[in-house]
Design a protein around this motif. Structure first.
Motif: not given
Length: 659
Positions: A178-182, A193-194, A198-207
């Motif tokens: 996760x450190x490398x991903x962040x 920051x993750x 489990x917190x990582x998702x596909x980039x769905x609709x965002x504000x």
């Protein structure tokens, strides 16, 4: 490994998608009669036949396909057999909703169209493998079978939970921790920051704007997931028929697949090409796709689909004028195609594509479309002994990379007017109008065979790619680069100085102070020794090094006197997009100085000249007759006529000259 020659068997493949399940069986005999009269030697069967082959889960209805395979073989017509997995039957989505893709707003895409499958669904993959296994087992030994066609136009995105689970696995393989991903995603920005996978998702609709590197990785992931689907089915048919080639059809310059990577996994590289017949640059669009496909194939390739007449998905769908279908088909042969095929054989009477043309239109046998198809079939048979397997050798390469395209298309970019595909097309157009044929290449490819390498725009460049560009120039090559190149690394991290320091040194840029994008319709005046021109789309505030030469400077405005075109040795940098005639003249001059010559000098503007092997193709893209100077004796393979010095090409005329 088998290749296209395994399927062609000394012929240019000629035919198209055949969907006889849409018609009563008495029509099949009529189809075969017309195919033979037109010189058709290949049909693609089964592309959209899953519900016909498997009407209910686990059931198989192969009888109709058995009869078709036998009918084709009895009449000397080869079959490219497709796996039908691009369009699952309604029962699959009804019984297994997890097979359906989900869009970025969380809405399920249902059946009733096509491509309604989740590339990440284990259930979809299981059913797709099962029908593929049974097709391979039943028809692998059939004498009509010449090639496998997997799925069709892979283009599905999926933001579902199952896709998210696979996305996390893909990211773990790419980054490890996760450190490398962040770090790669720059999640320190906006508190992203993750702390758990489990917190990582596909980039769905965002504000508001999404994390651009997350979106970049999602595009990479999508291409890889679709490739996994292709490879699973490819490997099934390859086990059954290791002697037969396998392909799937690319769409022209589509952003969803890294076609360089995909091409490495295909025995035959094939593509669908649909230029607009009303587009004055339709021939150039076709040439671009043909050049790219030939380069991906590194040799002969397959034109899997084109339209014999109008399509059905433009706002206004125009037919092809008399002679244009022949012209564009022979253009593909000139640029390396050993297969010229159509979607589809017989125009549909029902369904979403009933207004999409076929080789046999609604007008039938007496219609102009079919009569032109017959002429084309006869001419392809004439050309086959001379062109099959021959190559096109070019001195110019255009660099293109899907990762750079994906990264540069982010929401937060400086200008929505700058589109990667449009810029790429502009540079290819300049070369095409200068009568210079070119290959495409990936930035990591060996560039030493080329005298000139042009980089229309590669926003993202890896260190390896940059080192290759530097080495290419050191070894005597001429490099011409457009703006917004080498701006970011593979994680879309902006390089210090706004451009990689090695590239700045190569081009003679001391400091890139600021980017100055231009509004739609806005231009900037530039002056140079050969004459002034207008710059479009973009401009930059650049300070040059002492050993660099300002080949063109901005005139007026904030950038007055600053470099618009900079050269240091054999490395050129364009900080704007010159208007079409200026870019054409510039690239022609640079190419000439590097020793690159057109296939034929003194050509009229609308005539294209392409060498394929020892043959010279001349193609007139004008409605008016033109005269072309051709030094030395020659024979036209299409007419058998011989001549010296000159020949006349009629409206949309083609000559294939043997010297």
């Amino acid at each position: 490994m088998p290749d296209l020659s395994t399927a062609t068997r000394g012929r240019i493949l000629f035919g198209g998608d055949y969907n006889p399940e849409q018609w009563p069986e008495e029509t099949w005999q009529e189809d075969v009669r017309l195919m033979k009269a037109a010189g058709v030697n290949s049909v693609t069967l089964g592309v959209f036949s899953w519900s016909k082959l498997e009407p209910r889960p686990g059931e198989r209805e192969f009888g109709w396909l058995d009869r078709l395979m036998d009918l084709m073989h009895d009449n000397g017509i080869g079959v490219v057999l497709a796996t039908p997995t691009s369009s699952p039957p309604p029962w699959l989505g009804h019984l297994h909703p997890d097979t359906l893709p989900v869009d970025q707003d969380g809405r399920t895409e249902h059946w009733g169209g096509r491509q309604h499958f989740s590339h990440s669904s284990a259930t979809y993959r299981r059913f797709a493998a099962a029908i593929t296994e049974d097709l391979a087992a039943r028809y692998g030994g059939h004498p009509a079978l010449t090639m496998w066609h997997i799925n069709n136009e892979y283009c599905t995105y999926d933001w579902s939970d199952e896709a998210a689970a696979r996305f996390r696995v893909w990211l773990q393989r790419r980054y490890g921790t996760l450190d490398a991903l962040n770090s790669a995603w720059g999640t320190a920005f906006w508190s992203q920051g993750y702390g758990d996978w489990a917190e990582v998702h596909t980039p769905r609709h965002a504000h508001y704007m999404k994390n651009p590197t997350q979106v970049l990785d999602f595009r990479r992931f999508t291409s890889d997931m679709l490739l996994e689907c292709y490879l699973a089915e490819r490997d099934i048919v390859r086990r059954a028929t290791p002697h037969l080639p396998v392909t799937t059809n690319f769409m022209p310059l589509w952003s969803g697949q890294d076609a360089w990577r995909w091409a490495e996994e295909e025995d035959v590289v094939s593509v669908d090409i649909y230029p607009d017949p009303r587009d004055p640059l339709g021939a150039q669009q076709g040439a671009l796709v043909q050049d790219m496909t030939r380069s991906q194939a590194r040799g002969p390739w397959m034109l899997m689909e084109q339209a014999a007449g109008p399509v059905n998905w433009r706002g206004v769908n125009h037919p092809k004028p008399r002679g244009l279908n022949r012209l564009w088909s022979l253009q593909a042969v000139a640029r390396g195609a050993d297969a010229v095929c159509f979607f589809q054989w017989r125009q549909s009477r029902q369904g979403a594509e009933k207004f999409h043309s076929g080789m046999v239109s609604h007008a039938g046998e007496e219609g102009r479309t079919y009569q032109e198809v017959k002429q084309l079939g006869a001419e392809l048979a004439l050309l086959a002994p001379k062109v099959m397997g021959s190559h096109t050798v070019n001195d110019v390469a255009i660099l293109h990379d899907w990762n750079a395209w994906w990264a540069g298309a982010q929401d937060g970019r400086l200008s929505g007017q700058v589109d990667h595909a449009d810029v790429l097309t502009s540079w290819h157009r300049a070369l095409w109008e200068a009568h210079l044929t070119a290959d495409f290449a990936h930035p990591d490819h060996d560039l030493t065979p080329y005298k000139v390498v042009v980089v229309p725009q590669l926003y993202l460049l890896t260190d390896t790619a940059i080192d290759k560009l530097l080495a290419y120039v050191r070894q005597g090559g001429t490099l011409v680069s457009g703006f917004l190149t080498g701006i970011a690394d593979e994680d879309d991290r902006i390089r210090p100085g706004g451009m990689d320091a090695r590239l700045r040194a190569l081009f003679g840029i001391r400091t890139l102070h600021e980017w100055w994008p231009l509004d739609a319709g806005e231009h900037t005046e530039c002056e140079s020794a050969p004459g002034g021109f207008r710059g479009t789309l973009w401009s930059e505030e650049i300070e040059a090094t002492e050993d660099a030469v300002t080949e063109a400077a901005y005139k007026g405005g904030e950038l007055d006197g600053m470099p618009a075109i900079l050269r240091r040795g054999r490395a050129w940098y364009l900080s704007t997009l010159p208007e079409p005639h200026a870019l054409r003249e510039l690239l022609a001059r640079i190419a000439h100085d590097a020793g690159v010559r057109p296939a034929l000098a003194g050509l009229p503007d609308q005539v294209e000249a392409v060498h394929r092997g020892d043959l010279l193709f001349l193609l007139n893209h004008s409605r008016e007759a033109v005269t072309v100077e051709v030094p030395g004796p020659h024979r036209d393979l299409l007419t058998g006529q011989t001549g010296t010095d000159r020949l006349t090409l009629g409206r949309y005329g083609v000559a294939v000259l043997e010297r």
